[in-house]
Design a protein around this motif. Sequence first.
Motif, PDB file in Angstrom:
ATOM      1  N   CYS B  39      14.406  -5.979  -9.167  1.00 56.66           N
ATOM      2  CA  CYS B  39      15.657  -5.227  -9.028  1.00 56.66           C
ATOM      3  C   CYS B  39      16.870  -6.145  -8.842  1.00 56.66           C
ATOM      4  O   CYS B  39      18.010  -5.672  -8.876  1.00 56.66           O
ATOM      5  CB  CYS B  39      15.552  -4.253  -7.855  1.00 56.66           C
ATOM      6  SG  CYS B  39      14.313  -2.967  -8.129  1.00 56.66           S
ATOM      7  N   GLY B  40      16.630  -7.408  -8.602  1.00 57.37           N
ATOM      8  CA  GLY B  40      17.729  -8.357  -8.474  1.00 57.37           C
ATOM      9  C   GLY B  40      18.505  -8.238  -7.174  1.00 57.37           C
ATOM     10  O   GLY B  40      19.633  -8.721  -7.063  1.00 57.37           O
ATOM     11  N   ALA B  41      17.905  -7.593  -6.180  1.00 56.65           N
ATOM     12  CA  ALA B  41      18.547  -7.438  -4.865  1.00 56.65           C
ATOM     13  C   ALA B  41      17.441  -7.117  -3.860  1.00 56.65           C
ATOM     14  O   ALA B  41      16.393  -6.589  -4.250  1.00 56.65           O
ATOM     15  CB  ALA B  41      19.558  -6.293  -4.910  1.00 56.65           C
ATOM     16  N   PRO B  42      17.669  -7.425  -2.578  1.00 61.57           N
ATOM     17  CA  PRO B  42      16.621  -7.141  -1.589  1.00 61.57           C
ATOM     18  C   PRO B  42      16.280  -5.656  -1.549  1.00 61.57           C
ATOM     19  O   PRO B  42      17.176  -4.807  -1.529  1.00 61.57           O
ATOM     20  CB  PRO B  42      17.250  -7.576  -0.258  1.00 61.57           C
ATOM     21  CG  PRO B  42      18.335  -8.515  -0.633  1.00 61.57           C
ATOM     22  CD  PRO B  42      18.853  -8.042  -1.961  1.00 61.57           C
ATOM     23  N   VAL B  43      15.007  -5.339  -1.594  1.00 65.34           N
ATOM     24  CA  VAL B  43      14.540  -3.952  -1.576  1.00 65.34           C
ATOM     25  C   VAL B  43      13.664  -3.754  -0.354  1.00 65.34           C
ATOM     26  O   VAL B  43      12.853  -4.609  -0.014  1.00 65.34           O
ATOM     27  CB  VAL B  43      13.728  -3.655  -2.857  1.00 65.34           C
ATOM     28  CG1 VAL B  43      12.999  -2.323  -2.735  1.00 65.34           C
ATOM     29  CG2 VAL B  43      14.631  -3.662  -4.091  1.00 65.34           C
ATOM     30  N   SER B  44      13.839  -2.621   0.301  1.00 69.42           N
ATOM     31  CA  SER B  44      12.990  -2.286   1.444  1.00 69.42           C
ATOM     32  C   SER B  44      12.361  -0.919   1.164  1.00 69.42           C
ATOM     33  O   SER B  44      13.043   0.015   0.745  1.00 69.42           O
ATOM     34  CB  SER B  44      13.877  -2.312   2.688  1.00 69.42           C
ATOM     35  OG  SER B  44      13.413  -1.425   3.651  1.00 69.42           O
ATOM     36  N   ILE B  45      11.047  -0.811   1.323  1.00 71.81           N
ATOM     37  CA  ILE B  45      10.353   0.426   0.948  1.00 71.81           C
ATOM     38  C   ILE B  45       9.848   1.181   2.173  1.00 71.81           C
ATOM     39  O   ILE B  45       9.533   0.591   3.207  1.00 71.81           O
ATOM     40  CB  ILE B  45       9.182   0.153  -0.032  1.00 71.81           C
ATOM     41  CG1 ILE B  45       8.132  -0.785   0.578  1.00 71.81           C
ATOM     42  CG2 ILE B  45       9.695  -0.417  -1.353  1.00 71.81           C
ATOM     43  CD1 ILE B  45       6.925  -1.047  -0.332  1.00 71.81           C
ATOM     44  N   ASN B  46       9.792   2.526   2.035  1.00 64.56           N
ATOM     45  CA  ASN B  46       9.242   3.399   3.080  1.00 64.56           C
ATOM     46  C   ASN B  46       7.844   3.824   2.660  1.00 64.56           C
ATOM     47  O   ASN B  46       7.685   4.623   1.745  1.00 64.56           O
ATOM     48  CB  ASN B  46      10.061   4.692   3.196  1.00 64.56           C
ATOM     49  CG  ASN B  46      11.532   4.433   3.405  1.00 64.56           C
ATOM     50  OD1 ASN B  46      11.893   3.671   4.300  1.00 64.56           O
ATOM     51  ND2 ASN B  46      12.385   5.039   2.581  1.00 64.56           N
ATOM     52  N   GLY B  47       6.831   3.317   3.333  1.00 65.66           N
ATOM     53  CA  GLY B  47       5.461   3.706   3.006  1.00 65.66           C
ATOM     54  C   GLY B  47       5.077   5.000   3.702  1.00 65.66           C
ATOM     55  O   GLY B  47       5.623   5.327   4.756  1.00 65.66           O
ATOM     56  N   THR B  48       4.122   5.717   3.139  1.00 67.74           N
ATOM     57  CA  THR B  48       3.679   6.970   3.742  1.00 67.74           C
ATOM     58  C   THR B  48       2.779   6.716   4.939  1.00 67.74           C
ATOM     59  O   THR B  48       2.861   7.382   5.950  1.00 67.74           O
ATOM     60  CB  THR B  48       2.899   7.795   2.706  1.00 67.74           C
ATOM     61  OG1 THR B  48       3.747   8.029   1.611  1.00 67.74           O
ATOM     62  CG2 THR B  48       2.443   9.118   3.295  1.00 67.74           C
ATOM     63  N   SER B  49       1.910   5.730   4.817  1.00 68.43           N
ATOM     64  CA  SER B  49       0.900   5.516   5.839  1.00 68.43           C
ATOM     65  C   SER B  49       0.800   4.040   6.163  1.00 68.43           C
ATOM     66  O   SER B  49       0.698   3.211   5.261  1.00 68.43           O
ATOM     67  CB  SER B  49      -0.437   6.036   5.301  1.00 68.43           C
ATOM     68  OG  SER B  49      -1.456   5.816   6.223  1.00 68.43           O
ATOM     69  N   ARG B  50       0.847   3.718   7.438  1.00 62.03           N
ATOM     70  CA  ARG B  50       0.749   2.307   7.842  1.00 62.03           C
ATOM     71  C   ARG B  50      -0.712   1.932   8.018  1.00 62.03           C
ATOM     72  O   ARG B  50      -1.213   1.873   9.137  1.00 62.03           O
ATOM     73  CB  ARG B  50       1.510   2.076   9.138  1.00 62.03           C
ATOM     74  CG  ARG B  50       2.994   2.303   8.948  1.00 62.03           C
ATOM     75  CD  ARG B  50       3.754   2.062  10.232  1.00 62.03           C
ATOM     76  NE  ARG B  50       5.088   2.606  10.100  1.00 62.03           N
ATOM     77  CZ  ARG B  50       5.831   3.062  11.101  1.00 62.03           C
ATOM     78  NH1 ARG B  50       5.361   3.024  12.334  1.00 62.03           N
ATOM     79  NH2 ARG B  50       7.032   3.545  10.880  1.00 62.03           N
ATOM     80  N   THR B  51      -1.380   1.679   6.922  1.00 61.88           N
ATOM     81  CA  THR B  51      -2.809   1.363   7.002  1.00 61.88           C
ATOM     82  C   THR B  51      -3.012   0.021   7.707  1.00 61.88           C
ATOM     83  O   THR B  51      -2.219  -0.899   7.583  1.00 61.88           O
ATOM     84  CB  THR B  51      -3.437   1.316   5.596  1.00 61.88           C
ATOM     85  OG1 THR B  51      -2.740   0.370   4.790  1.00 61.88           O
ATOM     86  CG2 THR B  51      -3.383   2.677   4.921  1.00 61.88           C
ATOM     87  N   ASP B  52      -4.137  -0.057   8.444  1.00 67.32           N
ATOM     88  CA  ASP B  52      -4.468  -1.274   9.187  1.00 67.32           C
ATOM     89  C   ASP B  52      -5.065  -2.341   8.284  1.00 67.32           C
ATOM     90  O   ASP B  52      -5.446  -2.062   7.146  1.00 67.32           O
ATOM     91  CB  ASP B  52      -5.498  -0.934  10.286  1.00 67.32           C
ATOM     92  CG  ASP B  52      -4.864  -0.256  11.488  1.00 67.32           C
ATOM     93  OD1 ASP B  52      -3.695  -0.558  11.791  1.00 67.32           O
ATOM     94  OD2 ASP B  52      -5.538   0.579  12.125  1.00 67.32           O
ATOM     95  N   ALA B  53      -5.210  -3.534   8.808  1.00 69.97           N
ATOM     96  CA  ALA B  53      -5.864  -4.637   8.088  1.00 69.97           C
ATOM     97  C   ALA B  53      -7.253  -4.211   7.648  1.00 69.97           C
ATOM     98  O   ALA B  53      -7.992  -3.600   8.419  1.00 69.97           O
ATOM     99  CB  ALA B  53      -5.966  -5.857   8.999  1.00 69.97           C
TER     100      ALA B  53
END
Lengths: 267, 267
Positions: B39-53
């Motif tokens: 995208c040529g610029a910093p992108v930050s995404i919102n995930g649905t689920s914070r899955t563990d390691a």
Amino acid sequence: MRNILLTIEYDGTNFCGWQRQPDKRSVQGEIEKALSIVCGAPVSINGTSRTDAGVHALGQRANFRGEFGIPTDRIGIAVNNILAGGLNSIGSVGDVQIVKVEEKKEDFHARFDAKGKKYVYKILNSQEKDIFGRNYYYQINKPLDVEAMKDAAKYIIGTHDFKCFQAAGGEEKATTVRTIFDLKIFNQLADNRKQEIELQIKGDGFLYNMVRIITGTLVDVGLGKRTPLSVKAAIDSKDRQKSGHTAPPQGLYLYEVYYDLEELNKF
Amino acid sequence: MRNILLTIEYDGTNFCGWQRQPDKRSVQGEIEKALSIVCGAPVSINGTSRTDAGVHALGQRANFRGEFGIPTDRIGIAVNNILAGGLNSIGSVGDVQIVKVEEKKEDFHARFDAKGKKYVYKILNSQEKDIFGRNYYYQINKPLDVEAMKDAAKYIIGTHDFKCFQAAGGEEKATTVRTIFDLKIFNQLADNRKQEIELQIKGDGFLYNMVRIITGTLVDVGLGKRTPLSVKAAIDSKDRQKSGHTAPPQGLYLYEVYYDLEELNKF
């Protein structure tokens, strides 16, 4: 002097290959470290096949000789405990284990006494990349004509000079004549867009990268890049340039090693 | 302002989990790095689920907003090329990929708009350890009574206060009441000594480690350590001490996220 034969299973993904190398994680090295703890003295093992990085095994064999007190049936348990990260862990992650331990006569050698081997090569033929299969299959996204591959496989069975399927860089062999007892190709449709293809190949011996070059050549046939008959021509030519590409290591599994001619003749 | 929804697949083995963490390899972090290049610029995404390691996903979702020129149908291809180690590689190994890209209305949020989720949990019930399954199954070597597990699962379906299945350490939730629409258990005998068991669980939301604690509790039932009815008692108690152990992350797969009530009601 005791002589112990191990049957070993491993996921080759995180190894530099079978053979011990300084400062790298090899299957041989991990097993020798664990065995040395268990036997209380440095142990060096003779493997049957020097599998490359990324190649897996279900039935690798290795023997070692020595004087040590531990009963045969305890060796596998003790070594697996270490390999799985238990007591005296050497930091491994459970990707290698001993599945059988046998006592042999003193002159038995896992490599020199082998009468033959069986390899399995797994192909995933699917339009969609399967990230979970990335280390365990050769993934091909164009449709493969499995019947054409089976036709081509017939030319490989038998006793031939397989020089065209030998990669440079392996150990010098006295002869490049080998006998392939059987080469079977199984395919299974998971759904309309996905099929698993499994090559099973059994021979009295294999040249360096031979199974991977045979597989790459058969894949070229399956993709329509060459005819089944061209595989016979490649063998006759004894020229590496006439055979196909080398399939990647991830799909290759050392399946079984035979020390008995009778077992070898059953497929 | 464009708003893009991604569907993401990953093998959780070599990630510290979904959530971005400094100096660690997270799914969110790898995708954001690749997206920022595309995208040529910093992108930050919102995930649905914070899955563990160690937890896997076939249908994780994440959205991001921004002004950028790349057409929607090119985003997935460009990001996957980077993630697979192509041009501008960030050193990844092909264990994460974008499988779908959609344009959404500006106020859509991948997490807050989710109506429900489906998880799959895979168990390998086998006397022999399968080293190839070590990162993809919960391996149990004692026989499991799958019928007893199915009996117990019935008490979990429906709307309940599931506090007994909530681990400490998660985000504080306003309520621990959730609705489990369905919980199915499938088993498949590979051979006499080996069966694959798959739990499929669909709900409007899940508490921290809820699927893993439900699985651990059902495994305890399968091992005969507790009765199916004791699972009902655990739910009624609202006490974490009354439910079973937490199954390991390796067997867990975030399978699907639902934004549509109708889809949620089809199982």
